[in-house]
Scaffold this active site. Structure first.
Site, PDB file in Angstrom:
ATOM      1  N   ASP A 148     -83.192 -63.309 -16.815  1.00 58.08           N
ATOM      2  CA  ASP A 148     -81.966 -63.560 -17.561  1.00 58.08           C
ATOM      3  C   ASP A 148     -82.097 -64.882 -18.313  1.00 58.08           C
ATOM      4  O   ASP A 148     -82.217 -65.945 -17.709  1.00 58.08           O
ATOM      5  CB  ASP A 148     -80.777 -63.609 -16.598  1.00 58.08           C
ATOM      6  CG  ASP A 148     -79.467 -63.858 -17.318  1.00 58.08           C
ATOM      7  OD1 ASP A 148     -79.120 -63.058 -18.200  1.00 58.08           O
ATOM      8  OD2 ASP A 148     -78.802 -64.866 -17.018  1.00 58.08           O
ATOM      9  N   THR A 164     -78.570 -63.900 -24.981  1.00 60.74           N
ATOM     10  CA  THR A 164     -78.975 -65.302 -25.032  1.00 60.74           C
ATOM     11  C   THR A 164     -80.448 -65.447 -25.411  1.00 60.74           C
ATOM     12  O   THR A 164     -80.809 -66.307 -26.212  1.00 60.74           O
ATOM     13  CB  THR A 164     -78.735 -65.985 -23.678  1.00 60.74           C
ATOM     14  OG1 THR A 164     -79.343 -65.193 -22.646  1.00 60.74           O
ATOM     15  CG2 THR A 164     -77.255 -66.100 -23.384  1.00 60.74           C
ATOM     16  N   THR A 165     -81.297 -64.589 -24.848  1.00 59.80           N
ATOM     17  CA  THR A 165     -82.735 -64.673 -25.156  1.00 59.80           C
ATOM     18  C   THR A 165     -82.984 -64.367 -26.625  1.00 59.80           C
ATOM     19  O   THR A 165     -83.770 -65.059 -27.286  1.00 59.80           O
ATOM     20  CB  THR A 165     -83.529 -63.699 -24.265  1.00 59.80           C
ATOM     21  OG1 THR A 165     -83.220 -63.952 -22.894  1.00 59.80           O
ATOM     22  CG2 THR A 165     -85.014 -63.867 -24.486  1.00 59.80           C
ATOM     23  N   ASP A 184     -73.661 -59.309 -17.052  1.00 62.33           N
ATOM     24  CA  ASP A 184     -74.019 -58.994 -18.433  1.00 62.33           C
ATOM     25  C   ASP A 184     -73.490 -57.622 -18.834  1.00 62.33           C
ATOM     26  O   ASP A 184     -72.912 -57.445 -19.922  1.00 62.33           O
ATOM     27  CB  ASP A 184     -75.545 -59.029 -18.610  1.00 62.33           C
ATOM     28  CG  ASP A 184     -76.116 -60.434 -18.497  1.00 62.33           C
ATOM     29  OD1 ASP A 184     -75.327 -61.393 -18.532  1.00 62.33           O
ATOM     30  OD2 ASP A 184     -77.346 -60.570 -18.362  1.00 62.33           O
TER      31      ASP A 184
END
Length: 500
Positions: A51, A84-85, A365
């Protein structure tokens, strides 16, 4: 000494390198076949996760440029729960491409203007031509968010749980309570229609369950005076004073006994006198003390029970089933009835505490992205398809922007394509071939083409049920462009004086 790149300062070089280092750290976790990271602190505590938000939150970043990149991950997570990544990888690609533009003689302000124009052109195209209104694909959205995480082994069960939980909570992921119990497997997770209270009775219970509850927003103990007053009295006077206080408490307890003739459970926000608790237990009434106010309000919403300010206000109880369960040497109270409410508790099971932590992050998520789509109904094809389509649009319209800024727009398009390229690369396939095949398919009319992570090449990702919220992609593009421009506009790093 003359610099070969007069438009690039040392501060920009250091900031770009720091930002790219942070991006490279999480880059290998992107996509359904992304790798995990093991994070260890000085005390030997271990976190294993892929994550991006968790990695960047726990990462020890000291360079100010790297911290700016890590900050956008927090923004993306708070607004969109996931992506986010992708945001960090895109920002790293944009900053990397800016170095090539510096070498061609472009000024940082020209690059910033081009990136700003490109971001707005891409988002406008995303909203008008890429997004689809599909509120019927909530389970697809959950499956896409889960893919590549620990939860993937039970993807059907988990995706269905996420949709049911968010639906029960009225579309608000923040309202879904999550409780984790070690033991069992992910398949044993379930949605509980009531409230789970991490508390136990004051005295040991001899019954398996109770059928009535009362909520009190104060305590059942002696009230402490606000003033620090010293009073002198003899032994007889002290005994009279003490009996007077206990008498008032016993009167409150008798009032509760009248309200709960068949026994039940009293949830109290503050402390409870031991004598009162013992008196109530004799009448088959159990007491839970120091219940958090948020839990008391949740119990009220879930069961329809009125929150009484004092025991004397209690006239009757509310029918609700209360049972007691022990998990990992901790007692929990399960409270539910037939009252219609938006309260829901997701009970997660896992083999170990480390597994449960990762399971909980995956559920957070998935719950978040499902709530986003339930809110506005807008989705896009996942797997980097939306980024590739925006890149094609930018290339075809870059010439409409005058001057050198169009070079920055083309560099922005290259940065967008880094998302599907990274997904393919992490799956063990050639990223360049994947991007070229995607361009060919998109130009041929297959608007939902994306990386085939299993066999290589490309495939129709909408047919494969790979979708994600349009709001997530939109925020990722805007955040990456904004932080890239902010870093590019810094031409010097100056030490500031210490705050007094």
């Amino acid at each position: 000494m003359v610099s070969e790149e007069p438009n690039k300062s040392k501060a920009q070089v250091h900031n770009i390198r720091a930002a790219k280092t942070v991006a490279e750290t999480v880059k290998s976790t992107l996509g359904p076949l992304g790798m995990d990271k093991m994070m260890v602190d000085g005390g030997g505590n271990v976190i294993v996760t892929n994550d991006g938000a968790t990695i960047l939150r726990e990462l020890d970043v000291s360079h100010p440029g790297g911290k700016m990149i890590a900050e956008i991950a927090k923004t993306q997570e708070s607004l969109c729960y996931d992506g986010t990544t992708s945001t960090v990888v895109l920002a790293g690609a944009l900053l990397g491409n800016s170095e090539a533009l510096f070498e061609k003689g472009l000024h940082p302000n020209v690059i910033c203007r081009g990136y700003h124009e490109a971001a707005h052109m891409a988002v406008e195209y995303l909203e008008q031509h890429v997004s689809l209104y599909r509120k019927d694909v909530l389970s697809w959205v959950a499956r896409t968010a889960i893919t590549g995480k620990t939860l993937e082994s039970s993807i059907d069960t988990v995706s269905q749980l996420c949709v049911e939980a968010v639906t029960k909570a009225g579309g608000d992921a923040e309202s879904v309570k999550v409780v984790s119990f070690p033991g069992g497997s992910i398949e044993d997770s379930y949605l509980y229609g009531g409230i789970i209270v991490n508390k136990d009775y004051v005295h040991e219970s001899e019954s398996d369950g109770y059928g009535h509850i009362v909520l009190i927003n104060t305590g059942l103990d002696h009230e402490k005076g606000e003033d620090n007053v010293q009073v002198q009295m003899d032994a007889n006077a002290y005994q009279s004073y003490k009996k007077g206080g206990n008498a008032a408490l016993i009167t409150d307890a008798k009032h509760l006994v009248d309200a709960l003739p068949k026994g039940g459970v009293v949830f109290v926000r503050d402390g409870v006198n031991d004598h009162v608790a013992a008196y109530l237990k004799k009448h088959d009434i159990m007491v839970v003390r120091r219940t958090p106010e948020s839990t008391v309000r949740a119990l009220s919403r879930a069961t329809g029970a009125i929150i009484h300010q004092t025991p004397s206000e209690v006239e009757s109880s509310v029918d609700a089933q209360v049972r007691r369960e022990r998990h990992n040497d901790v007692w929990y109270l399960f409270v539910e009835n037939d009252h219609e409410s938006n309260e829901a508790t997701l009970v997660l099971r896992g083999a170990t505490t480390h597994t449960l932590d990762e399971v909980e992050r995956g559920f957070d998520d998935a719950l978040g992205v499902v709530s986003l789509v339930m809110d506005d109904g807008m989705v896009v094809t996942g797997g980097g398809n939306a980024y590739a389509r925006m890149a094609m649009h930018l290339r075809s319209h870059a010439s409409t922007i005058g001057g050198r800024a169009q070079m920055a727009i083309e560099a922005f398009a290259d940065g967008l394509e880094s998302i599907p390229a990274t997904i393919a690369e992490n799956a063990g396939h050639d990223p360049l071939n994947t991007i070229l095949d995607m361009r060919h398919e998109l130009m041929s009319g297959n608007s939902h083409a994306g990386p085939d992570v299993v066999n290589g090449g490309v495939m129709d990702l909408l047919e494969a049920q790979v979708v994600e919220p349009a709001a997530l992609v939109r925020q990722a593009v805007l955040s990456a462009a904004e932080v890239s421009n902010a870093i590019l506009r810094i031409d010097d790093i100056i030490a500031r004086r210490q705050m007094e």
